[in-house]
Structures are given as structure tokens and as C-alpha cells.
Design a protein around this motif. Structure first.
Motif, PDB file in Angstrom:
ATOM      1  N   SER A  22       0.820  -1.215   0.000  1.00 49.26           N
ATOM      2  CA  SER A  22       0.000   0.000   0.000  1.00 49.26           C
ATOM      3  C   SER A  22       0.851   1.262   0.000  1.00 49.26           C
ATOM      4  CB  SER A  22      -0.943  -0.014   1.211  1.00 49.26           C
ATOM      5  OG  SER A  22      -1.899  -1.042   1.075  1.00 49.26           O
ATOM      6  N   HIS A  23       1.957   1.242   0.723  1.00 49.39           N
ATOM      7  CA  HIS A  23       2.817   2.415   0.774  1.00 49.39           C
ATOM      8  C   HIS A  23       3.437   2.706  -0.587  1.00 49.39           C
ATOM      9  CE1 HIS A  23       6.445   4.793   2.049  1.00 49.39           C
ATOM     10  NE2 HIS A  23       5.531   5.366   2.809  1.00 49.39           N
ATOM     11  N   LEU A  24       3.990   1.670  -1.234  1.00 45.31           N
ATOM     12  CA  LEU A  24       4.567   1.876  -2.565  1.00 45.31           C
ATOM     13  C   LEU A  24       3.499   2.302  -3.566  1.00 45.31           C
ATOM     14  CD1 LEU A  24       7.181  -0.972  -3.197  1.00 45.31           C
ATOM     15  CD2 LEU A  24       7.588   1.425  -2.667  1.00 45.31           C
ATOM     16  N   ALA A  25       2.320   1.694  -3.462  1.00 44.12           N
ATOM     17  CA  ALA A  25       1.255   2.016  -4.412  1.00 44.12           C
ATOM     18  C   ALA A  25       0.778   3.453  -4.262  1.00 44.12           C
ATOM     19  CB  ALA A  25       0.087   1.046  -4.221  1.00 44.12           C
ATOM     20  N   LEU A  26       0.453   3.841  -3.033  1.00 41.10           N
ATOM     21  CA  LEU A  26      -0.154   5.149  -2.819  1.00 41.10           C
ATOM     22  C   LEU A  26       0.858   6.286  -2.901  1.00 41.10           C
ATOM     23  CD1 LEU A  26      -2.566   4.292   0.129  1.00 41.10           C
ATOM     24  CD2 LEU A  26      -3.124   4.502  -2.299  1.00 41.10           C
ATOM     25  N   VAL A  27       2.055   6.071  -2.372  1.00 39.28           N
ATOM     26  CA  VAL A  27       3.048   7.145  -2.306  1.00 39.28           C
ATOM     27  C   VAL A  27       3.932   7.169  -3.556  1.00 39.28           C
ATOM     28  CG1 VAL A  27       5.017   8.058  -1.016  1.00 39.28           C
ATOM     29  CG2 VAL A  27       3.039   7.136   0.218  1.00 39.28           C
ATOM     30  N   HIS A  28       4.507   6.015  -3.902  1.00 36.58           N
ATOM     31  CA  HIS A  28       5.506   5.974  -4.972  1.00 36.58           C
ATOM     32  C   HIS A  28       4.866   5.959  -6.353  1.00 36.58           C
ATOM     33  CE1 HIS A  28       9.404   5.207  -6.772  1.00 36.58           C
ATOM     34  NE2 HIS A  28       8.917   4.145  -7.390  1.00 36.58           N
ATOM     35  N   ARG A  29       3.757   5.232  -6.526  1.00 35.12           N
ATOM     36  CA  ARG A  29       3.164   5.113  -7.856  1.00 35.12           C
ATOM     37  C   ARG A  29       2.063   6.139  -8.106  1.00 35.12           C
ATOM     38  NH1 ARG A  29       4.570   0.429 -10.462  1.00 35.12           N
ATOM     39  NH2 ARG A  29       4.016   1.664 -12.295  1.00 35.12           N
ATOM     40  N   ALA A  30       1.081   6.227  -7.205  1.00 33.49           N
ATOM     41  CA  ALA A  30      -0.060   7.112  -7.450  1.00 33.49           C
ATOM     42  C   ALA A  30       0.167   8.532  -6.965  1.00 33.49           C
ATOM     43  CB  ALA A  30      -1.315   6.542  -6.794  1.00 33.49           C
ATOM     44  N   ALA A  31       1.171   8.757  -6.118  1.00 35.62           N
ATOM     45  CA  ALA A  31       1.439  10.091  -5.555  1.00 35.62           C
ATOM     46  C   ALA A  31       0.155  10.704  -4.985  1.00 35.62           C
ATOM     47  CB  ALA A  31       2.073  11.005  -6.599  1.00 35.62           C
ATOM     48  N   LEU A  32      -0.520   9.942  -4.133  1.00 38.59           N
ATOM     49  CA  LEU A  32      -1.770  10.397  -3.525  1.00 38.59           C
ATOM     50  C   LEU A  32      -1.540  11.695  -2.760  1.00 38.59           C
ATOM     51  CD1 LEU A  32      -4.772   9.712  -2.798  1.00 38.59           C
ATOM     52  CD2 LEU A  32      -3.854   8.558  -0.764  1.00 38.59           C
ATOM     53  N   GLN A  33      -2.418  12.678  -2.989  1.00 38.87           N
ATOM     54  CA  GLN A  33      -2.269  13.999  -2.392  1.00 38.87           C
ATOM     55  C   GLN A  33      -3.352  14.251  -1.341  1.00 38.87           C
ATOM     56  OE1 GLN A  33       0.424  16.100  -3.384  1.00 38.87           O
ATOM     57  NE2 GLN A  33       0.950  14.126  -4.311  1.00 38.87           N
ATOM     58  N   GLU A  34      -3.002  15.092  -0.384  1.00 37.52           N
ATOM     59  CA  GLU A  34      -3.963  15.501   0.638  1.00 37.52           C
ATOM     60  C   GLU A  34      -5.193  16.114  -0.033  1.00 37.52           C
ATOM     61  OE1 GLU A  34      -4.143  18.288   4.691  1.00 37.52           O
ATOM     62  OE2 GLU A  34      -2.290  18.121   3.515  1.00 37.52           O
ATOM     63  N   GLY A  35      -6.368  15.717   0.430  1.00 33.50           N
ATOM     64  CA  GLY A  35      -7.607  16.246  -0.103  1.00 33.50           C
ATOM     65  C   GLY A  35      -8.179  15.471  -1.274  1.00 33.50           C
TER      66      GLY A  35
END
Length: 319
Positions: free
Chosen positions: A125-138
Motif C-alpha cells: 500500500s505504501h509503494l502504491a499510494l506514495v511511490h506510484r499514485a502520488a496520492l495527495q492531501e484532499g
């Protein structure tokens, strides 16, 4: 020692007695205290996993325990160290051997059960959300299979990153678990109008999908322009076919994420991710959810819980 062995693809794994494994150069032997089960174990049994090891094999992809022997040239660890490790196979046993480079020293306050439930689920989940999708606040994050082993960690991490998290899971009990992990809104994935309900909620920026069709197709059609879709797995059994024209019109990006694959082409990314996650856990920021803890004699029961999707979070075997 005892080991839960798969003799051939499609066969029923068996608990048997085998010789203790000797650590090779660069490896350590670990006395296994806990081994986390994963959907990938089921794929391996069926011969459908992306990597097909030479059989027979001892199942079990991620473990926690104590180093009991050192192979030649190992100077990063010592006998008696508590570690988490990703052997890929071999974890459902009393002892396993793992490259020292795949071992992570455990924080003093982290239990073996938590550690065995930690690496693949949180790492994915960390690699997916942070490294790949670059999930942003909001942004709005939709997690499909939100009460499963990886899905629940995506809910927790997404909320920590400041996203509005919509959790989709089957049944009220699982939805309550997802809400307790940080989901802001929940949807029953069995509802026939998933796409329409997501659109009525404003659509989504990031889709985290560990389930597959038909939920994938519904989520794709509820994506906002510029959305990112994370393909994590196919727990429902159906691999979705992605219409490229839809991606074009809405400027949607689809990312595949195979956590273990990073060991082959970018191990430093995985290492940095795990270091961040263990630091978060040590600071009290992450809370692994383990629905079942079973002895090695009940490893088959644990795998059946995964196959029938009756578990939440992780199932951990404790030799």
C-alpha cells in the motif's frame, strides 16, 4: 523440523517432517515465530503465481522470528537478533533460511505477530499510494476489498496521507472494520449500483484495487479526469480488461504494483519504504489488524479463510 509443503501445483499442501535447512553464504537461519499468509500463497498452490518456484516447496512468504545461525559472509546480523524477513517461500515451518539483505531488525515494541502481518500488506500500500499514485492531501481514494490484508492498510495509510477515503467491502461487519481503520465513507461492494453511488459521491482520484472485476470496471467509470488506478490483485478471480479509449478520453493512468518485484529491479525503493513504515509503527502510527492467529497444524485452515474471504486484515500462523 515441521514444514507445510506443496508437493505439486494443484495438490493439497501437507505438514511433514523435513531436515533443518542450512544457511548458505549471505543467508541467516531464522526460528520462525510467526508467518503471515497472503493471497499469493493461494495462487502459488494453484500454479497461477507470477513466479513459479521449483517444487516441492515450503509455503509462506513473510516471517518474523529470531536469528539462530549465520551463513558465511554475514556481518549485518548476529545470533539472537529479532527480525522480519521476506523469504518468498519457506516461512510455514519451524525454521527458514533467508538472505540477510531481506531481513529487517524489529523495533523493541513490535510483536512477532504484528511483524509477520506487516511487510507485504503495508509495503504494497505504501509503494502504491506514495511511490506510484502520488496520492495527495484532499484527494478521494477508493479502496476495493477494503477489509482484506492489503486493502485495510490502504485505508489506514490513505487516511494518514490526508485523503478522503471511500472503503468498499462486503457486509456490515467488514465495513465497520474499514471505518475503524480510518475510512471516511463506506460502500457495500455487493450493491449493484456501485458506479452510480461513486459518481454521486463526486467520483474518485485514485482507485486501489485488490479485487478485480466487476468492481474494477465500476470504479474505472467513476474516475475523475486525471485519475490514477492501482492494480494490486484479483481476489475475486476475474482479471479486468481495460478499455484504452476510456483511459484516453479521461486522461486516466493505470499502474500495476507487484511488491516483491521491486527486489529484482529497484530494491532500494522497497528498503526505503519499509524503513518509513517501521518508523511509523514504532511511533504508534500504524496498527496491523490480524483477524486470525493459528498454529502451524492449522495452516490449511488459514489458507481456506483467505480463499473464502472470511478473514479481515491478516491471517498469521504461529509455529
Amino acid at each position: 523440523m515441521r514444514a507445510f509443503v506443496l508437493p505439486s501445483f494443484g495438490a493439497t499442501p501437507e505438514l511433514v517432517t523435513v531436515a533443518d535447512p542450512d544457511p548458505g553464504p549471505g543467508e541467516v537461519q531464522i526460528a520462525v515465530a510467526a508467518c503471515g499468509l497472503n493471497h499469493a500463497d493461494l495462487l502459488m498452490i494453484d500454479g497461477k503465481y507470477q513466479e513459479k518456484p521449483q517444487l516441492p516447496i515450503t509455503l509462506g512468504m513473510e516471517v518474523a522470528g529470531t536469528v539462530t545461525r549465520l551463513g558465511a559472509s554475514v556481518d549485518s546480523l548476529k545470533v539472537g537478533d529479532r527480525v522480519a524477513a521476506f523469504p518468498g517461500t519457506g516461512g510455514l515451518a519451524d525454521l527458514c533460511c533467508v538472505p540477510a539483505a531481506r531481513c529487517v531488525p524489529l523495533p523493541g515494541g513490535m510483536s512477532d505477530v504484528d511483524a509477520a502481518a506487516f511487510q507485504i500488506a503495508y509495503g504494497t500500500s505504501h509503494l502504491a499510494l506514495v511511490h506510484r499514485a502520488a496520492l495527495q492531501e484532499g484527494e478521494t481514494l477508493l479502496v476495493l476489498g477494503a477489509a482484506g490484508g492489503v486493502g485495510l492498510t490502504a485505508v489506514e495509510l490513505g487516511a494518514r496521507l490526508g485523503a478522503r477515503v471511500i472503503a468498499a467491502a462486503r457486509g456490515a461487519d467488514k465495513l465497520e472494520i474499514a471505518r475503524n481503520a480510518g475510512a471516511h465513507e463506506v460502500l457495500d461492494s455487493d450493491a449493484p449500483d456501485l458506479k452510480d453511488r461513486l459518481k454521486a459521491m463526486g467520483g474518485v482520484n485514485v482507485v486501489y484495487d485488490a479485487v478485480g472485476d466487476p468492481q474494477f470496471s465500476a470504479a474505472l467509470r467513476a474516475c475523475r479526469p486525471g485519475a490514477r488506478v492501482l492494480v494490486i490483485g484479483f481476489a475475486a478471480g476475474a482479471v479486468p480488461q481495460i478499455p484504452a479509449n476510456y483511459l484516453l478520453v479521461k486522461n486516466i493512468t493505470v499502474h500495476g504494483l507487484y511488491w516483491g518485484g521491486y527486489l529484482g529491479f529497484a530494491p532500494e525503493v522497497l528498503t526505503r519504504s519499509l524503513a518509513d513504515l517501521f518508523a511509523l509503527h514504532e511511533a504508534g502510527g500504524l496498527h496491523p489488524h490480524v483477524s486470525h492467529r493459528l498454529p502451524l497444524e492449522q495452516a490449511a485452515d488459514g489458507l481456506e479463510l483467505l480463499r473464502t474471504r472470511r478473514s479481515t486484515g491478516k491471517v498469521v500462523i504461529t509455529p
